[in-house]
Design an enzyme around this catalytic site. Structure first.
Site, PDB file in Angstrom:
ATOM      1  N   GLY A 171       0.824  -1.206   0.000  1.00  0.00           N
ATOM      2  CA  GLY A 171       0.000   0.000   0.000  1.00  0.00           C
ATOM      3  C   GLY A 171       0.855   1.252   0.000  1.00  0.00           C
ATOM      4  O   GLY A 171       1.990   1.253  -0.478  1.00  0.00           O
ATOM      5  N   GLY A 172       0.320   2.292   0.613  1.00  0.00           N
ATOM      6  CA  GLY A 172       1.019   3.577   0.621  1.00  0.00           C
ATOM      7  C   GLY A 172       2.384   3.502   1.286  1.00  0.00           C
ATOM      8  O   GLY A 172       3.253   4.352   1.058  1.00  0.00           O
ATOM      9  N   GLY A 406      22.182  14.761 -29.757  1.00  0.00           N
ATOM     10  CA  GLY A 406      21.675  15.248 -28.477  1.00  0.00           C
ATOM     11  C   GLY A 406      22.279  14.469 -27.326  1.00  0.00           C
ATOM     12  O   GLY A 406      22.492  15.000 -26.237  1.00  0.00           O
ATOM     13  N   ALA A 407      22.558  13.190 -27.573  1.00  0.00           N
ATOM     14  CA  ALA A 407      23.108  12.361 -26.510  1.00  0.00           C
ATOM     15  C   ALA A 407      24.536  12.799 -26.169  1.00  0.00           C
ATOM     16  O   ALA A 407      24.959  12.720 -25.019  1.00  0.00           O
ATOM     17  CB  ALA A 407      23.072  10.894 -26.915  1.00  0.00           C
TER      18      ALA A 407
HETATM   19  C1  HXC Z   1      -2.538  -4.768  12.217  1.00  0.00           C
HETATM   20  C2  HXC Z   1      -1.506  -6.593  11.318  1.00  0.00           C
HETATM   21  C3  HXC Z   1      -1.423  -5.950  10.071  1.00  0.00           C
HETATM   22  C4  HXC Z   1      -1.915  -4.634   9.946  1.00  0.00           C
HETATM   23  C5  HXC Z   1      -0.533  -7.899   9.896  1.00  0.00           C
HETATM   24  N1  HXC Z   1      -0.962  -7.786  11.153  1.00  0.00           N
HETATM   25  N2  HXC Z   1      -0.808  -6.789   9.200  1.00  0.00           N
HETATM   26  N3  HXC Z   1      -2.072  -6.002  12.386  1.00  0.00           N
HETATM   27  N4  HXC Z   1      -2.460  -4.074  11.047  1.00  0.00           N
HETATM   28  N5  HXC Z   1      -1.865  -3.961   8.826  1.00  0.00           N
HETATM   29  C6  HXC Z   1      -0.807  -8.774  12.211  1.00  0.00           C
HETATM   30  C7  HXC Z   1      -1.615 -10.043  12.004  1.00  0.00           C
HETATM   31  O1  HXC Z   1      -2.912  -9.863  12.493  1.00  0.00           O
HETATM   32  C8  HXC Z   1      -0.820 -11.050  12.827  1.00  0.00           C
HETATM   33  O2  HXC Z   1      -1.132 -10.840  14.178  1.00  0.00           O
HETATM   34  C9  HXC Z   1       0.605 -10.589  12.625  1.00  0.00           C
HETATM   35  O3  HXC Z   1       0.542  -9.227  12.211  1.00  0.00           O
HETATM   36  C10 HXC Z   1       1.327 -11.358  11.545  1.00  0.00           C
HETATM   37  O4  HXC Z   1       0.538 -11.361  10.370  1.00  0.00           O
HETATM   38  P1  HXC Z   1       0.322 -12.687   9.494  1.00  0.00           P
HETATM   39  O5  HXC Z   1      -0.786 -12.403   8.546  1.00  0.00           O
HETATM   40  O6  HXC Z   1       0.189 -13.875  10.400  1.00  0.00           O
HETATM   41  O7  HXC Z   1       1.713 -12.777   8.723  1.00  0.00           O
HETATM   42  P2  HXC Z   1       1.990 -13.295   7.262  1.00  0.00           P
HETATM   43  O8  HXC Z   1       1.258 -14.567   7.003  1.00  0.00           O
HETATM   44  O9  HXC Z   1       3.476 -13.317   7.111  1.00  0.00           O
HETATM   45  O10 HXC Z   1       1.399 -12.212   6.291  1.00  0.00           O
HETATM   46  C11 HXC Z   1       1.942 -10.910   6.254  1.00  0.00           C
HETATM   47  C12 HXC Z   1       1.029  -9.938   5.450  1.00  0.00           C
HETATM   48  C13 HXC Z   1      -0.397 -10.050   5.999  1.00  0.00           C
HETATM   49  C14 HXC Z   1       1.098 -10.340   3.966  1.00  0.00           C
HETATM   50  C15 HXC Z   1       1.625  -8.559   5.590  1.00  0.00           C
HETATM   51  O11 HXC Z   1      -0.358  -9.920   7.414  1.00  0.00           O
HETATM   52  C16 HXC Z   1      -1.294  -8.988   5.441  1.00  0.00           C
HETATM   53  O12 HXC Z   1      -1.770  -9.142   4.304  1.00  0.00           O
HETATM   54  N6  HXC Z   1      -1.554  -7.945   6.230  1.00  0.00           N
HETATM   55  C17 HXC Z   1      -2.401  -6.877   5.860  1.00  0.00           C
HETATM   56  C18 HXC Z   1      -1.758  -6.057   4.793  1.00  0.00           C
HETATM   57  C19 HXC Z   1      -2.601  -4.857   4.429  1.00  0.00           C
HETATM   58  O13 HXC Z   1      -3.546  -4.967   3.670  1.00  0.00           O
HETATM   59  N7  HXC Z   1      -2.255  -3.719   5.047  1.00  0.00           N
HETATM   60  C20 HXC Z   1      -2.922  -2.523   4.810  1.00  0.00           C
HETATM   61  C21 HXC Z   1      -2.336  -2.005   3.507  1.00  0.00           C
HETATM   62  S1  HXC Z   1      -3.010  -0.433   3.120  1.00  0.00           S
HETATM   63  P3  HXC Z   1      -0.941 -11.983  15.305  1.00  0.00           P
HETATM   64  O14 HXC Z   1      -1.529 -11.377  16.545  1.00  0.00           O
HETATM   65  O15 HXC Z   1      -1.714 -13.161  14.785  1.00  0.00           O
HETATM   66  O16 HXC Z   1       0.509 -12.236  15.427  1.00  0.00           O
HETATM   67  C22 HXC Z   1      -1.928   0.551   3.876  1.00  0.00           C
HETATM   68  C23 HXC Z   1      -2.241   1.973   3.661  1.00  0.00           C
HETATM   69  C24 HXC Z   1      -1.044   2.806   3.932  1.00  0.00           C
HETATM   70  O17 HXC Z   1      -1.004   0.198   4.481  1.00  0.00           O
HETATM   71  C25 HXC Z   1      -1.316   4.142   3.347  1.00  0.00           C
HETATM   72  C26 HXC Z   1      -0.177   5.067   3.577  1.00  0.00           C
HETATM   73  C27 HXC Z   1      -0.408   6.367   2.916  1.00  0.00           C
END
Ligand code: HXC
Length: 516
Positions: A171-172, A406-407
């Site tokens: 994401g961001g 030009g290059a």
């Molecule tokens: C809170 C999160 C989290 C998040 C993961 N966790 N991402 N908690 N916020 N964004 C937590 C899980 O609940 C889990 O908690 C632990 O971290 C490990 O995650 P897993 O899923 O078990 O790990 P893994 O299988 O390795 O997968 C990693 C991952 C997946 C691919 C990153 O966790 C995932 O898809 N997360 C969400 C990604 C996402 O969509 N983020 C938002 C993007 S938008 P426990 O307690 O079980 O250990 C964004 C906007 C930003 O970021 C904008 C900026 C301008």
């Protein structure tokens, strides 16, 4: 509570902070082939120099049962220490705490060390391993990202900023690394994409794996988002340290210089034998670079992206330089869109941090054709001209073989304020290559001739004899001297020494408007 008990309490709290998300999650991190944040600290910093700050910061979220789920230090380890005996500041996202996701508190910790880095004129390293915005915190987390982006931007050109992606960045969150100067990734661990595979499938119908969408290799070869790719975290952090050894601490810092045991006046016979006799045949420009620089030590940046253009760091006479060159092995070293972006950004980085530019030229021109024209070769190609013309660092170039049109102008030429422009005796400086030139200026003569091909070849040879050499440009002073290839190293070192107190400024303005 007595003072001993208080100390015991402090040490208990410290142990809790060091534990991150706990042994099970640490085990899960290792099972994924990843190191923990604290293990990474030890790879980046000189042994025993790291001082952690904010180990007791916790998040303030109370929604979704978060009040009961607090970890001291939250999802990031921040602090300062020494890298190659010089100050550096860094953050390490801790995937064992809520997947390294960015809480408001984590963003405040990160901003605190970024501010310290800028105030103290020291490089900043971001180590990313995170699931993105802390989902439970919503807008507070997004605000945190914005504050980091703002600092990445304001401190751009103030201190070197390096991102190391050793886990997901989604994401961001990808935009902080994108603003920093250099991005490192580890194969199989680092991933970077603006949306995951499910969203891609829903929006475009494409089915791709996360590695195909945003793995290290894809980001290094196709998108160019990543400058360095390594197989292991150990190697990756060693190379971050190596990169920093070439850089000053800040735009005000002195260039690091090392005592070189490589003789500045060293000449090299082999430089006479690298270029093939046939001017259309390729050769490996890296052979020239490594023969010329101190001890053949060249740190190539963006090695897998736009391979027709080479950029990287080396030392000449012990002093850091930025090297730019065509690579005739790929696309004959033509300047296309990606090469232009790569070159211009590197020139600007070096100029920000007062690193002299050494440009080795063998360029047949800008890449023609509808693909490049429609995608904006004019706009992108203009970036190189803008970057070289604007740069005030010492600029020394050597035309090795072709320098057309030009290059030729773009590649640090005299008219773009090049300071010293040398040409090898093998150089050809012209508006275009002999074939193209003859087809245009002798079109009628060739048409009328009885044996068109023979006439064309004769005229090409005449043109080559007359213009395909460095002496016409040298007669005008556009080339400062035509040099024996064997003497390239001493000539460059002397020129750079002469230029070490160079002072030149640009007209007063808020900032320029480089074509983007
Ligand atoms: C809170 C999160 C989290 C998040 C993961 N966790 N991402 N908690 N916020 N964004 C937590 C899980 O609940 C889990 O908690 C632990 O971290 C490990 O995650 P897993 O899923 O078990 O790990 P893994 O299988 O390795 O997968 C990693 C991952 C997946 C691919 C990153 O966790 C995932 O898809 N997360 C969400 C990604 C996402 O969509 N983020 C938002 C993007 S938008 P426990 O307690 O079980 O250990 C964004 C906007 C930003 O970021 C904008 C900026 C301008």
């Amino acid at each position: 509570m007595g003072s001993e008990e208080k100390l015991a309490q402090l040490s208990k709290f410290r142990e809790e902070a060091k534990a991150g998300g706990g042994p099970k999650r640490v085990e899960a991190q290792h099972a994924k082939g990843k190191l923990t944040a604290r293990e990474r600290v030890n790879l980046l910093f000189d042994a025993g120099t790291f001082e952690e700050i904010d180990p007791f910061v916790t998040h303030r979220c109370t929604d979704f049962g978060m009040a009961e789920r607090k970890y001291p230090g939250d999802s990031v380890v921040v602090g300062y220490g020494k890298i190659n005996s010089r100050l550096a500041l860094a953050f390490f996202q801790d995937f064992t705490v809520f997947g390294g996701s960015l809480s408001e508190a984590a963003s405040q910790k990160i901003c605190k060390v970024m501010d310290l880095a800028a105030k103290n004129g020291a490089p900043f390293v971001a180590v990313l391993d995170s699931g993105g915005a802390r989902i439970q915190e919503g807008a507070d987390s997004l605000k945190g990202y914005g504050e980091i982006f703002t600092r990445n931007t304001l401190y751009s050109g103030v201190i070197p900023q390096i991102s190391v992606i050793v886990g997901p960045t989604a994401g961001g969150a990808v935009y902080s690394p994108a603003i920093t100067d250099f991005v490192f990734m580890v194969k199989g661990l680092g991933q970077s994409y603006i949306t995951g595979t499910e969203v891609v499938k829903a929006v475009t119908g494409e089915e791709v794996s996360l590695e195909e969408l945003g793995g290290a290799v894809v980001n290094a070869t196709k998108s160019g988002n990543c400058h360095f790719v390594y197989e292991t975290e150990v190697e990756c952090f060693q190379q971050v340290r190596r990169l920093l050894s070439f850089l000053p601490q800040s735009y005000k810092g002195k260039l690091p210089s090392v005592d070189s045991d490589d003789e500045p006046n060293r000449t090299d016979e082999e430089l006479l034998h690298i270029i093939p006799v046939n001017p259309t045949q390729p050769y490996d420009m890296k052979k020239i670079i490594t023969k010329v620089v101190d001890n053949g030590d060249f740190l190539e940046v963006h090695q897998r992206f736009a391979r027709n253009f080479i950029v990287g760091f080396a030392r000449l006479g012990g002093q850091s330089v930025g090297i730019l060159a065509q690579q005739p092995m790929y696309l004959a070293g033509v300047l296309d869109i990606d090469a232009s972006d790569k070159a211009a950004r590197f020139v600007r980085f070096c100029d920000c941090f007062n690193i002299p530019l050494v440009t080795l030229v063998d360029v047949p021109g800008y890449m023609p054709g509808t693909d490049q024209e429609f995608r904006g070769i004019i706009r992108h190609g203009a970036k190189i001209l803008f970057a070289y013309a604007e740069a005030t660092v010492p600029k020394v170039s050597v035309i090795i073989r072709k320098a057309y049109g030009g290059a030729y102008i773009a590649m640090s030429s005299k008219s773009l304020r090049g300071d010293i422009n040398y040409a090898w005796s093998t150089a050809e400086i012209a508006v275009m290559g002999p074939e193209g030139a003859v087809n245009i200026i002798y079109r009628d003569e060739i048409k009328k001739s009885a044996n068109r091909e023979e006439t064309r070849q004769r005229l090409i040879q005449e043109y080559r004899d007359k213009f395909a050499n460095p002496y016409v440009a040298a007669a005008r002073g556009y080339i400062d001297d035509v040099i024996d290839p064997r003497e390239t190293r001493p000539k460059l070192i002397k020129a750079l020494q002469m230029l070490q107190n160079k002072e030149v400024s640009n007209p007063s303005k808020k900032h320029g408007n480089i074509p983007l």
